[in-house]
Design an enzyme around this catalytic site. Sequence first.
Site, PDB file in Angstrom:
ATOM      1  N   TRP A 125       0.871  -1.177   0.000  1.00 45.99           N
ATOM      2  CA  TRP A 125       0.000   0.000   0.000  1.00 45.99           C
ATOM      3  C   TRP A 125       0.915   1.236   0.000  1.00 45.99           C
ATOM      4  O   TRP A 125       1.874   1.292   0.789  1.00 45.99           O
ATOM      5  CB  TRP A 125      -0.872  -0.037   1.251  1.00 45.99           C
ATOM      6  CG  TRP A 125      -1.815   1.099   1.416  1.00 45.99           C
ATOM      7  CD1 TRP A 125      -2.695   1.589   0.485  1.00 45.99           C
ATOM      8  CD2 TRP A 125      -2.002   1.889   2.604  1.00 45.99           C
ATOM      9  NE1 TRP A 125      -3.420   2.618   1.021  1.00 45.99           N
ATOM     10  CE2 TRP A 125      -3.015   2.824   2.315  1.00 45.99           C
ATOM     11  CE3 TRP A 125      -1.429   1.886   3.870  1.00 45.99           C
ATOM     12  CZ2 TRP A 125      -3.459   3.753   3.247  1.00 45.99           C
ATOM     13  CZ3 TRP A 125      -1.868   2.804   4.798  1.00 45.99           C
ATOM     14  CH2 TRP A 125      -2.870   3.734   4.497  1.00 45.99           C
ATOM     15  N   ASP A 206       0.232  -4.937   9.785  1.00 47.92           N
ATOM     16  CA  ASP A 206      -0.870  -4.048   9.420  1.00 47.92           C
ATOM     17  C   ASP A 206      -2.094  -4.923   9.125  1.00 47.92           C
ATOM     18  O   ASP A 206      -2.083  -5.728   8.192  1.00 47.92           O
ATOM     19  CB  ASP A 206      -0.467  -3.243   8.170  1.00 47.92           C
ATOM     20  CG  ASP A 206      -1.554  -2.266   7.754  1.00 47.92           C
ATOM     21  OD1 ASP A 206      -2.550  -2.128   8.482  1.00 47.92           O
ATOM     22  OD2 ASP A 206      -1.397  -1.635   6.686  1.00 47.92           O
ATOM     23  N   ALA A 208      -5.664  -4.387   8.141  1.00 39.28           N
ATOM     24  CA  ALA A 208      -6.661  -3.384   7.726  1.00 39.28           C
ATOM     25  C   ALA A 208      -7.936  -4.016   7.186  1.00 39.28           C
ATOM     26  O   ALA A 208      -8.936  -3.330   7.008  1.00 39.28           O
ATOM     27  CB  ALA A 208      -6.048  -2.465   6.660  1.00 39.28           C
TER      28      ALA A 208
HETATM   29  C1  LIG Z   1      -3.031  -1.932   3.742  1.00 41.08           C
HETATM   30  C2  LIG Z   1      -3.739  -0.795   4.405  1.00 41.08           C
HETATM   31  N1  LIG Z   1      -3.369  -0.443   5.629  1.00 41.08           N
HETATM   32  C3  LIG Z   1      -3.953   0.568   6.285  1.00 41.08           C
HETATM   33  C4  LIG Z   1      -4.987   1.284   5.699  1.00 41.08           C
HETATM   34  C5  LIG Z   1      -5.537   2.418   6.491  1.00 41.08           C
HETATM   35  O1  LIG Z   1      -6.877   2.562   6.547  1.00 41.08           O
HETATM   36  P1  LIG Z   1      -7.558   3.700   7.409  1.00 41.08           P
HETATM   37  O2  LIG Z   1      -6.527   4.678   7.827  1.00 41.08           O
HETATM   38  O3  LIG Z   1      -8.576   4.294   6.527  1.00 41.08           O
HETATM   39  O4  LIG Z   1      -8.149   2.984   8.588  1.00 41.08           O
HETATM   40  C6  LIG Z   1      -5.400   0.966   4.406  1.00 41.08           C
HETATM   41  C7  LIG Z   1      -6.446   1.728   3.744  1.00 41.08           C
HETATM   42  O5  LIG Z   1      -6.704   1.688   2.586  1.00 41.08           O
HETATM   43  C8  LIG Z   1      -4.761  -0.115   3.752  1.00 41.08           C
HETATM   44  O6  LIG Z   1      -5.106  -0.488   2.521  1.00 41.08           O
END
Ligand SMILES: Cc1ncc(COP(=O)(O)O)c(C=O)c1O
Length: 392
Positions: A125, A206, A208
């Site tokens: 990401w 992470d 998510a």
């Molecule tokens: C891999 C990954 N990590 C973290 C996030 C963070 O999401 P948020 O900050 O919207 O909770 C995202 C959002 O697209 C993501 O794809």
Amino acid sequence: MFEKLQAPPPDKILSLISAYAEDTRPNKIDLGVGVYRDETGATPVLETVREAERRLLATQKTKSYFGMGGDPAFCRAIVPLIFGTDAPSDRIRALQTPGGSGALSILMGFAAKLTKRIHIPDPSWGNHAAIAKHSRLEILRYPYFDAATSRVNFPAMKAALEKAEAGDLVLLHGCCHNPTGADLSREEWSELADLLIEKKLLALVDLAYQGFGDGLDEDAWAVRHLASRLPEMLVASSCSKNFGIYRDRTGAAFVLGKTSQEAAVAEAQVMMEARTGYSMPPDHGAAVVRIILEDEALYAAWRAELETMRSRIADLRRGLAESFRRRTNSAAYDFLMESRGMFSLIGVTEEQAKRLRSEFGIYLVDDGRINIAGLKEDQIDTFVEAVVTVKG
Ligand SMILES: Cc1ncc(COP(=O)(O)O)c(C=O)c1O
């Protein structure tokens, strides 16, 4: 002074949103932005979230400050969701954060006090490297994805991490890897845990998309496995997708320490990162999540809503793979069925992605990432035909 500034490069995904909005073709398809969509194309407010909001409105007596770590009741409720009921909870500290991004930001800021380098999968990401850079961590990329097989290249990943230095931070996607949808098997996670222990590396997981892959507990398996074996680790979780509360900015940062005392000191240090960043996290989304997690019936209803989202994505993945099989007479796209979560790389070049946009009104990220949930069932064959056409 501002005349000295240069505009930053436009965010690729946000530019897709506006290009899609301006496209007047009625049959356009949006596979760009990473939000869940139901069969009507909407990103709805979950019924359980609405009910929790009603209860919150009726019962909330104050909006006075909580501390830097947010609402202690939210933090208590979220630990078993991520780490399970057998978690080594005396060694785990949780902080409520503004989304998963907030958690990543304070955890990387914290880690930068201990180490200088972070290993990030290639690809990952986009914000991972951006946040790491902001935290002044040196970024190293480890190979993750084999574009030829559209699956994880675990031997290459392991070989790269074997060369990491003790104390290096290693970013891992807990499930539903973004952008590839390719995850490690349980055996590979277990081998990776051996390597992290042997090399004394600090894992930052992470999480998510918990609940979007194989299920709520299944998707947390890797985090729970690592937590049962590693002396220390960091976890960033997001409630954006699985509770559908994207703009309410809700997530959590977790610190697992060798001892309860060490975890408490680390937590206090992570709090200092929050203090100088945003001070305290927003409350509304976390209050909604807490109400859902604390109420047995509401929790069961939320799990059912999450399962509806998860199974829609799984059905679309199956439908896509079958349609590609019919159209190409090959198993080349079966990886779509095996991958998990909302995203996969469909294997088009930037040029081909642009053609999909201009000729077919299909919006996907330039690297070929598609958000599977953006498809409607009756668009699957059209999409497959367009991909096969541009790939020639
Ligand atoms: C891999 C990954 N990590 C973290 C996030 C963070 O999401 P948020 O900050 O919207 O909770 C995202 C959002 O697209 C993501 O794809």
